[in-house]
Every structure is written in structure tokens, then in C-alpha cells.
Design a protein around this motif. Sequence first.
Motif, PDB file in Angstrom:
ATOM      1  N   SER A 228     -26.462 -44.702  24.755  1.00  0.00           N
ATOM      2  CA  SER A 228     -25.604 -43.682  25.322  1.00  0.00           C
ATOM      3  C   SER A 228     -26.054 -42.403  24.800  1.00  0.00           C
ATOM      4  O   SER A 228     -26.634 -42.325  23.602  1.00  0.00           O
ATOM      5  N   LEU A 229     -25.266 -41.287  25.133  1.00  0.00           N
ATOM      6  CA  LEU A 229     -25.318 -39.863  24.552  1.00  0.00           C
ATOM      7  C   LEU A 229     -24.915 -40.105  23.112  1.00  0.00           C
ATOM      8  O   LEU A 229     -25.126 -39.184  22.229  1.00  0.00           O
ATOM      9  N   ALA A 230     -23.983 -41.069  22.705  1.00  0.00           N
ATOM     10  CA  ALA A 230     -23.666 -41.169  21.486  1.00  0.00           C
ATOM     11  C   ALA A 230     -23.082 -42.575  21.273  1.00  0.00           C
ATOM     12  O   ALA A 230     -22.655 -42.973  22.334  1.00  0.00           O
ATOM     13  N   GLY A 231     -23.356 -43.021  20.105  1.00  0.00           N
ATOM     14  CA  GLY A 231     -22.693 -44.564  20.008  1.00  0.00           C
ATOM     15  C   GLY A 231     -21.026 -44.659  20.237  1.00  0.00           C
ATOM     16  O   GLY A 231     -20.684 -45.567  20.623  1.00  0.00           O
ATOM     17  N   LEU A 232     -20.612 -43.365  19.528  1.00  0.00           N
ATOM     18  CA  LEU A 232     -19.382 -43.425  19.428  1.00  0.00           C
ATOM     19  C   LEU A 232     -18.841 -41.910  20.244  1.00  0.00           C
ATOM     20  O   LEU A 232     -19.317 -40.882  19.436  1.00  0.00           O
ATOM     21  N   ASP A 233     -18.604 -41.964  21.410  1.00  0.00           N
ATOM     22  CA  ASP A 233     -18.374 -40.643  22.246  1.00  0.00           C
ATOM     23  C   ASP A 233     -16.782 -40.223  22.434  1.00  0.00           C
ATOM     24  O   ASP A 233     -16.107 -41.197  23.042  1.00  0.00           O
ATOM     25  N   ILE A 234     -16.302 -39.195  21.714  1.00  0.00           N
ATOM     26  CA  ILE A 234     -14.919 -39.056  21.845  1.00  0.00           C
ATOM     27  C   ILE A 234     -14.744 -37.612  22.598  1.00  0.00           C
ATOM     28  O   ILE A 234     -15.371 -36.482  22.162  1.00  0.00           O
ATOM     29  N   ALA A 235     -13.899 -37.365  23.573  1.00  0.00           N
ATOM     30  CA  ALA A 235     -13.686 -36.211  24.292  1.00  0.00           C
ATOM     31  C   ALA A 235     -12.326 -36.064  24.861  1.00  0.00           C
ATOM     32  O   ALA A 235     -11.652 -37.094  25.064  1.00  0.00           O
ATOM     33  N   TYR A 236     -11.618 -34.989  24.724  1.00  0.00           N
ATOM     34  CA  TYR A 236     -10.326 -34.647  25.240  1.00  0.00           C
ATOM     35  C   TYR A 236      -9.304 -35.605  24.734  1.00  0.00           C
ATOM     36  O   TYR A 236      -8.665 -36.160  25.566  1.00  0.00           O
ATOM     37  N   SER A 237      -9.530 -35.989  23.432  1.00  0.00           N
ATOM     38  CA  SER A 237      -8.621 -36.781  22.668  1.00  0.00           C
ATOM     39  C   SER A 237      -7.896 -36.420  21.603  1.00  0.00           C
ATOM     40  O   SER A 237      -8.350 -35.534  20.842  1.00  0.00           O
ATOM     41  N   ASP A 238      -6.580 -36.534  21.309  1.00  0.00           N
ATOM     42  CA  ASP A 238      -5.780 -35.792  20.026  1.00  0.00           C
ATOM     43  C   ASP A 238      -5.307 -37.141  19.401  1.00  0.00           C
ATOM     44  O   ASP A 238      -4.948 -38.221  19.932  1.00  0.00           O
ATOM     45  N   PHE A 239      -4.653 -36.837  18.303  1.00  0.00           N
ATOM     46  CA  PHE A 239      -3.885 -37.502  17.246  1.00  0.00           C
ATOM     47  C   PHE A 239      -4.423 -38.960  17.372  1.00  0.00           C
ATOM     48  O   PHE A 239      -3.830 -40.109  17.287  1.00  0.00           O
ATOM     49  N   PHE A 240      -5.813 -39.045  16.853  1.00  0.00           N
ATOM     50  CA  PHE A 240      -6.571 -40.495  16.764  1.00  0.00           C
ATOM     51  C   PHE A 240      -6.956 -40.635  15.343  1.00  0.00           C
ATOM     52  O   PHE A 240      -7.151 -39.575  14.585  1.00  0.00           O
ATOM     53  N   GLN A 241      -7.292 -41.873  15.065  1.00  0.00           N
ATOM     54  CA  GLN A 241      -7.838 -41.952  13.796  1.00  0.00           C
ATOM     55  C   GLN A 241      -9.053 -43.158  14.077  1.00  0.00           C
ATOM     56  O   GLN A 241      -8.946 -43.889  14.892  1.00  0.00           O
ATOM     57  N   VAL A 242     -10.180 -42.686  13.095  1.00  0.00           N
ATOM     58  CA  VAL A 242     -11.245 -43.440  12.828  1.00  0.00           C
ATOM     59  C   VAL A 242     -11.335 -43.975  11.532  1.00  0.00           C
ATOM     60  O   VAL A 242     -11.679 -42.947  10.715  1.00  0.00           O
TER      61      VAL A 242
END
Length: 225
Positions: free
Chosen positions: A62-76
Motif C-alpha cells: 500500500s502507499l504506507a504500511g501504516l497510513d494515518i489521516a484525519y485522526s486525533d488523540f491516538f497512540q501508537v
Amino acid sequence: RGTYLLKTNVNILSNVILAGVGKDITVLNFGGTTFGVSMSGSSANIQSNMSLRDLTISSSASLAGLDIAYSDFFQVINVRVTGCTQKGIRISGCQKFSFNNCRSDSNTGIGIDIYGVTSRKTQNYSFITTDVDSNGSDGFNLEFTSLTVDKGIFINCTASSNTGDGFDLNSGGAGDHVFIGCFSNDNAGSGFDVNQNNYKFIGCVVSGNSTPDWDLTGGESNILI
């Protein structure tokens, strides 16, 4: 515990935790397909309060293995992304999030790519004890866009043996970033390549990079301590 061969996207929605039992113990393997893990909202629907932890994501095309967009207050937390044929981790239009004890390595593209989008800044975030190594481009990349990527802090992060810069810091506008105790070594580009203002480096170490270890062209407000 175990390796899971996945044949579809995994999208983590608001108020959801996806947890394994440890890096390289729980493995989500996408087998070279164009699928991956995402936390994806939209400009009209911002996702929030998600967590991804204690697992490895591998072999995504995929374009990224982990793809994060338009997301707030998250933890990895305690997550590895490895062996993907494009970017390891891509973050866009996100705010108030954190990465802790993570690694993005051996991906064909950028290890961790952070940028703003036309409708929303990426800002107010942190990376702690996160490593990017052996990627086929830059380690950390803050992209130049029409909006800034700002108000970020990097603590005890390492970029090593990437084929581009270790830290490529070219976000648009005033940067307002702080780097504390970060290492950048043995990259094919610069250790820190800085083309913007308002970056602070405290106790950072660079060595063995192919082009200048420090390339500071952003302006007089960049400070090294």
C-alpha cells in the motif's frame, strides 16, 4: 501471538484499540498486496481516540504500511513497520497524537512521512524512542506543503543507515519543533537537513553521514545546544 496473513485493509475507527502481545510476536503480514493498516477519517469526519500497540506490520505494498489521516488523540505504542514496498508510516492531517517505542525499518520508501494537507495542519504531536533505519529514502521526513507541520517534539529518536537524510525537516512555514537527545548516523544523506525556522536541537548527536551531518539553511532562529 502468531503471524496473520491478511488479504484486506485493516482500518481502526474511533474508540478502538488494536493490540497484539509484542513486536515480532504478533505479526500482521500483508504478503506484498496493496493492503495495510490505517486510521483514516476525512476532513468532515475526524477520527479520534484510537490505539495501536504491541505488534508488527510487514510486507505491505500500500502507499504506507501504516497510513494515518484525519485522526486525533491516538497512540501508537511498541509497533514495528517493516519490509513494505513503499513508505513505512504516513501521517497527514492529524493532531494531538503520540508514537512511543516504535520502529520503521527496511521499507522501500520513507521510514516515517509527516505532512499537512490542504484542509488541515498536522501539529501538536510527539515521537519518543522511535527508530527509523535501513529505509530506501529518508528516515523521518517532514514534507513541504502549503500548510505547516508544526509543534512537534522528538525525544530519544534514532535515524540510521537510510539511503536519504536521517531527518529531512522541510515543512512549510515556521517549524516550531524540538529535538532532544536524538541520533542520526550512517545515512546516505545529511544527518539533519533543515530548511525552515524555529527548530531547537538539544543534546543531539550526528556521525558518519555521507553529506554534511548538519545542513542548516532555515534561518537564524534554529538553535543547537
